[in-house]
Design an enzyme around this catalytic site. Structure first.
Site, PDB file in Angstrom:
ATOM      1  N   LEU A  79       0.245  -1.424  -0.217  1.00  0.00           N
ATOM      2  CA  LEU A  79      -0.098   0.070   0.317  1.00  0.00           C
ATOM      3  C   LEU A  79       0.712   1.289   0.305  1.00  0.00           C
ATOM      4  CD1 LEU A  79      -2.399  -1.321   1.735  1.00  0.00           C
ATOM      5  CD2 LEU A  79      -2.665  -1.427   0.069  1.00  0.00           C
ATOM      6  N   MET A 117       9.335   4.677   4.902  1.00  0.00           N
ATOM      7  CA  MET A 117       9.067   3.015   4.220  1.00  0.00           C
ATOM      8  C   MET A 117      10.338   3.356   3.694  1.00  0.00           C
ATOM      9  SD  MET A 117       6.364   1.928   5.979  1.00  0.00           S
ATOM     10  CE  MET A 117       7.121  -0.393   5.743  1.00  0.00           C
ATOM     11  N   ASP A 132      23.599 -12.008   2.976  1.00  0.00           N
ATOM     12  CA  ASP A 132      24.229 -12.542   2.370  1.00  0.00           C
ATOM     13  C   ASP A 132      25.734 -12.947   1.445  1.00  0.00           C
ATOM     14  OD1 ASP A 132      23.582 -13.987  -0.077  1.00  0.00           O
ATOM     15  OD2 ASP A 132      23.722 -12.245  -1.626  1.00  0.00           O
TER      16      ASP A 132
END
Length: 162
Positions: A79, A117, A132
């Site tokens: 959203l 965000m 990673d």
């Protein structure tokens, strides 16, 4: 943590999820600063600092990954509005005493909605990239303390973590 307005803006009056309408909001300079840490074995931190990780420049690659992630936040968080970012700065700080690397991201835009965000997504992806790139040496790394530190601009005003 206190919230003076306990409503969730991403739900309509019938409880259905929706993208918040920002059409009538004023465009303002908006800034968000987020942070997080990744802890590791001392040998892993040494490999990163010496530039001896098998996959190359760990922090350089993590910085690019964080910036790229900030630009793709709307594709990852259902959203979120797509935001034209004007600046994304990624800083890594080595905390040798705690055998951690801290990632701090500042995201900026001139727009109708905030960039919290984008900053938080960038921090997470930057730290995940470190994981990673170093997992062959240390699968026990721990990502922690991801949080918003500050946000500026917009209708709700400025906010700084206490």
């Amino acid at each position: 943590m206190t919230n003076t307005d306990p409503t969730f803006t991403h739900f309509d009056s019938s409880g259905q999820a929706h993208m918040v309408d920002v059409g009538n909001k004023a465009e303002t300079h908006r800034i968000a600063i987020a942070t997080g840490k990744i802890g590791m074995l001392p040998g892993t931190l040494k490999l990163i600092l010496q530039g001896d990780a098998k996959k190359g420049d760990v922090l350089g690659i993590a910085r690019i990954a964080a910036i790229q992630a900030s630009k793709r936040t709307a594709e990852l968080i259902p959203l979120c509005h797509p935001i034209p970012l004007t600046k994304v700065a990624v800083e890594f700080t080595v905390i040798e005493a705690d055998v951690q690397i801290q990632c701090t991201v500042t995201a900026e835009t001139y727009g109708k909605t905030g960039v919290e965000m984008e900053a938080l997504t960038a921090v997470n992806v930057g730290l995940l990239t470190i994981y990673d790139m170093c997992k062959a040496a240390d699968r026990g790394m721990v990502i922690s303390d991801v949080k918003l530190l500050e946000k500026y601009g917009g209708k709700s005003g400025d906010w700084v973590a206490g």
